[in-house]
Design an enzyme around this catalytic site. Structure first.
Site, PDB file in Angstrom:
ATOM      1  N   TYR A 150       0.825  -1.147  -0.516  1.00 34.18           N
ATOM      2  CA  TYR A 150      -0.446   0.120  -0.056  1.00 34.18           C
ATOM      3  C   TYR A 150       0.893   1.001   0.184  1.00 34.18           C
ATOM      4  O   TYR A 150       0.672   2.288  -1.092  1.00 34.18           O
ATOM      5  CB  TYR A 150      -1.388   0.373   1.337  1.00 34.18           C
ATOM      6  CG  TYR A 150      -1.632   1.528   1.196  1.00 34.18           C
ATOM      7  CD1 TYR A 150      -2.702   1.923   0.875  1.00 34.18           C
ATOM      8  CD2 TYR A 150      -1.180   1.802   2.838  1.00 34.18           C
ATOM      9  CE1 TYR A 150      -3.481   2.738   0.746  1.00 34.18           C
ATOM     10  CE2 TYR A 150      -2.394   3.430   2.672  1.00 34.18           C
ATOM     11  CZ  TYR A 150      -3.136   4.030   1.401  1.00 34.18           C
ATOM     12  OH  TYR A 150      -3.922   4.520   1.634  1.00 34.18           O
ATOM     13  N   LYS A 154       1.169   4.342  -3.227  1.00 35.58           N
ATOM     14  CA  LYS A 154       1.069   5.851  -2.508  1.00 35.58           C
ATOM     15  C   LYS A 154       2.111   6.176  -3.084  1.00 35.58           C
ATOM     16  O   LYS A 154       2.223   7.682  -4.145  1.00 35.58           O
ATOM     17  CB  LYS A 154       0.743   6.346  -1.401  1.00 35.58           C
ATOM     18  CG  LYS A 154      -1.081   5.729  -0.906  1.00 35.58           C
ATOM     19  CD  LYS A 154      -2.239   6.351  -1.812  1.00 35.58           C
ATOM     20  CE  LYS A 154      -3.253   6.063  -1.181  1.00 35.58           C
ATOM     21  NZ  LYS A 154      -4.011   7.105  -1.632  1.00 35.58           N
ATOM     22  N   ASN A 179      -4.415   9.484   9.285  1.00 36.49           N
ATOM     23  CA  ASN A 179      -5.021   8.135   9.621  1.00 36.49           C
ATOM     24  C   ASN A 179      -6.331   9.123  10.171  1.00 36.49           C
ATOM     25  O   ASN A 179      -6.353   9.445  11.248  1.00 36.49           O
ATOM     26  CB  ASN A 179      -4.946   7.791  11.009  1.00 36.49           C
ATOM     27  CG  ASN A 179      -3.456   6.950  10.660  1.00 36.49           C
ATOM     28  OD1 ASN A 179      -1.924   6.749  10.807  1.00 36.49           O
ATOM     29  ND2 ASN A 179      -3.737   5.342  11.174  1.00 36.49           N
TER      30      ASN A 179
HETATM   31  N1  LIG Z   1      -8.950   6.993   5.922  1.00 38.41           N
HETATM   32  C1  LIG Z   1      -7.718   6.581   6.026  1.00 38.41           C
HETATM   33  O1  LIG Z   1      -7.172   7.381   7.618  1.00 38.41           O
HETATM   34  C2  LIG Z   1      -6.260   7.556   5.309  1.00 38.41           C
HETATM   35  C3  LIG Z   1      -5.121   8.141   5.355  1.00 38.41           C
HETATM   36  C4  LIG Z   1      -4.489   7.900   4.382  1.00 38.41           C
HETATM   37  C5  LIG Z   1      -4.479   7.991   2.895  1.00 38.41           C
HETATM   38  N2  LIG Z   1      -5.925   7.629   3.246  1.00 38.41           N
HETATM   39  C6  LIG Z   1      -6.398   7.781   0.826  1.00 38.41           C
HETATM   40  O2  LIG Z   1      -7.452   8.352   0.937  1.00 38.41           O
HETATM   41  C7  LIG Z   1      -8.196   8.097   0.101  1.00 38.41           C
HETATM   42  C8  LIG Z   1      -9.650   8.164   0.806  1.00 38.41           C
HETATM   43  O3  LIG Z   1      -9.698   6.897   1.656  1.00 38.41           O
HETATM   44  P1  LIG Z   1     -11.069   6.025   2.099  1.00 38.41           P
HETATM   45  O4  LIG Z   1     -10.913   5.825   3.756  1.00 38.41           O
HETATM   46  O5  LIG Z   1     -12.043   7.633   2.389  1.00 38.41           O
HETATM   47  O6  LIG Z   1     -11.439   4.967   2.010  1.00 38.41           O
HETATM   48  P2  LIG Z   1     -12.953   4.619   1.123  1.00 38.41           P
HETATM   49  O7  LIG Z   1     -12.213   2.621   0.858  1.00 38.41           O
HETATM   50  O8  LIG Z   1     -13.849   5.093   1.890  1.00 38.41           O
HETATM   51  O9  LIG Z   1     -12.968   5.690   0.027  1.00 38.41           O
HETATM   52  C9  LIG Z   1     -12.545   5.000  -1.134  1.00 38.41           C
HETATM   53  C10 LIG Z   1     -14.043   4.657  -2.631  1.00 38.41           C
HETATM   54  O10 LIG Z   1     -12.710   4.259  -3.915  1.00 38.41           O
HETATM   55  C11 LIG Z   1     -13.863   3.920  -4.508  1.00 38.41           C
HETATM   56  N3  LIG Z   1     -12.895   3.149  -5.305  1.00 38.41           N
HETATM   57  C12 LIG Z   1     -12.023   1.822  -5.399  1.00 38.41           C
HETATM   58  N4  LIG Z   1     -11.457   1.289  -6.428  1.00 38.41           N
HETATM   59  C13 LIG Z   1     -12.126   2.125  -7.764  1.00 38.41           C
HETATM   60  C14 LIG Z   1     -12.034   2.095  -9.152  1.00 38.41           C
HETATM   61  N5  LIG Z   1     -10.931   1.122  -9.773  1.00 38.41           N
HETATM   62  N6  LIG Z   1     -12.228   2.455  -9.190  1.00 38.41           N
HETATM   63  C15 LIG Z   1     -13.368   3.988  -9.012  1.00 38.41           C
HETATM   64  N7  LIG Z   1     -13.002   3.684  -7.490  1.00 38.41           N
HETATM   65  C16 LIG Z   1     -12.531   2.955  -7.116  1.00 38.41           C
HETATM   66  C17 LIG Z   1     -13.942   2.660  -3.009  1.00 38.41           C
HETATM   67  O11 LIG Z   1     -15.060   2.389  -3.993  1.00 38.41           O
HETATM   68  C18 LIG Z   1     -14.516   4.029  -2.498  1.00 38.41           C
HETATM   69  O12 LIG Z   1     -15.806   4.170  -2.647  1.00 38.41           O
HETATM   70  C19 LIG Z   1      -7.727   6.720  -0.449  1.00 38.41           C
HETATM   71  O13 LIG Z   1      -6.828   6.847  -1.284  1.00 38.41           O
HETATM   72  C20 LIG Z   1      -6.739   6.244   0.949  1.00 38.41           C
HETATM   73  O14 LIG Z   1      -5.522   5.571   0.116  1.00 38.41           O
HETATM   74  C21 LIG Z   1      -6.993   7.396   3.591  1.00 38.41           C
END
Ligand SMILES: NC(=O)c1ccc[n+]([C@@H]2O[C@H](COP(=O)([O-])OP(=O)(O)OC[C@H]3O[C@@H](n4cnc5c(N)ncnc54)[C@H](O)[C@@H]3O)[C@@H](O)[C@H]2O)c1
Length: 321
Positions: A150, A154, A179
């Site tokens: 992962y 990124k 987070n």
């Molecule tokens: N939640 C955290 O703590 C956190 C921390 C660091 C980075 N991030 C990043 O933030 C972003 C959002 O994270 P989140 O927590 O809302 O996750 P989440 O899983 O709730 O949202 C991700 C969304 O992307 C969609 N998705 C996945 N693959 C796809 C594809 N091939 N085509 C179209 N849509 C697709 C999923 O259906 C989902 O709705 C991500 O890039 C994640 O890596 C999140």
């Protein structure tokens, strides 16, 4: 820097049916933006957008499908790229799936954005890119070796954005979230994040499960602050582009203290349960968000206690809000 309006600005939120993406959609609608969402619903949920589905252009599709990404980028000024497969443990289980969506998917989306002459892309990166670096707090430019596929995905998206920016003159800002937590974060499944998992356990009167000794620490950041960081980045001066920014609360709490706080807020008398540590998890993580403050005025505003209370109340109401 304060926010000006996004009135009538055509924007695309990839992953807009997910946790962070759906909050971003709400904020953009409130600012008057014309919002399109591209989400394949692999992780996201229709319910996250049920309250505003008649106000958005919702494309259900996979960003790795070139036609989908092309359609999604048409006529768009700003892309907020959130779509990804999250979770460090999932990426250790199925690295190819994580890289296919996060890296290949981003590459297809960025190409479609280039061809559609999108003005700016603000994309979600992650604190995981700091990997095994021992430097605390984490500052941009002090990255160590990634500890999971992962984190690799990124870090590679950051490099890809940099190449697109230099080769095609596009505007990119990468936001390294620390987070994130808040309402709508999924508490279900083996890859659920720690805060919803702890709230769900407490709600069922079960012990929250801690991987390792619980002394690992994190900088938990409320989703509302992350959304504001995105809006500010989208309006940042042009010279802020081509860079990455920590988006974190700049706090630090051990997972053990977090578990005890959530037990208290849930009104339970429980003890956390300790199980073996997991591969790929970093030991300590805390943001230095000075660069984001200097470039576009970002500073987290929500205390952990306030953020956790709002999150608890939302879960009690069924996860909405
Ligand atoms: N939640 C955290 O703590 C956190 C921390 C660091 C980075 N991030 C990043 O933030 C972003 C959002 O994270 P989140 O927590 O809302 O996750 P989440 O899983 O709730 O949202 C991700 C969304 O992307 C969609 N998705 C996945 N693959 C796809 C594809 N091939 N085509 C179209 N849509 C697709 C999923 O259906 C989902 O709705 C991500 O890039 C994640 O890596 C999140």
């Amino acid at each position: 820097m304060s926010l000006s309006s996004f009135a009538s600005v055509p924007v695309l939120v990839t992953g807009g049916a997910g946790f962070i993406g759906s909050h971003l959609v709400d904020a953009l609608l409130a600012q008057g933006a014309k919002v399109r969402v591209l989400d394949d619903l692999s992780m996201g949920r229709r319910e996250n957008l049920a309250h505003c589905v008649d106000k958005i252009d919702f494309i259900v599709g996979d960003m790795r499908d070139r036609e989908m990404s092309k359609r999604a980028c048409e006529g768009i000024e700003i892309v907020f790229h959130q779509a990804a497969l999250g979770s460090v443990p999932r990426s250790l289980e199925t690295p190819d799936a994580t890289l296919s969506v996060n890296l290949n998917g981003s590459s297809i989306l960025f190409t479609a954005a280039r061809d559609a002459k999108v003005k700016r892309i603000v994309y979600a990166s992650s604190s995981s890119v700091y990997g095994d670096s021992q430097i605390m707090p984490k500052k941009e430019g002090t990255e160590g070796k990634p500890l999971s596929p992962y984190a690799v995905s990124k870090a590679m998206v950051e490099q890809l954005a940099d190449v697109f920016a230099r080769c095609f003159g596009m505007e990119f800002l990468g936001l390294r979230y620390f987070n994130v937590y808040g309402p709508r974060q999924d508490p279900e499944g083996q890859y659920a994040a720690v805060i919803p998992r702890f709230f769900a356990a407490c709600a069922q009167g079960k012990q929250p499960v801690i991987f390792g000794d619980g002394q690992q620490s994190r900088d938990f950041t409320y989703v509302g602050d992350v959304v504001r960081g995105n809006l500010l980045a989208a309006q940042a001066p042009k010279d802020a582009c081509g860079s990455v920014y920590n988006i974190g609360a700049q706090g630090s709490i051990t997972v053990k203290d977090l578990a005890n706080t959530i037990i208290r807020l849930s009104g339970r008398k429980l003890e956390p349960k300790y199980v073996d540590a997991r591969n790929g998890d970093v030991r300590h993580s805390q943001a230095d968000a000075t660069r984001a403050f200097e470039a576009f005025g970002f500073q987290a505003e929500t205390t952990m206690e306030d953020g956790l209370r709002v999150t608890r109340d939302a879960y009690l109401k069924g996860g909405a809000a």
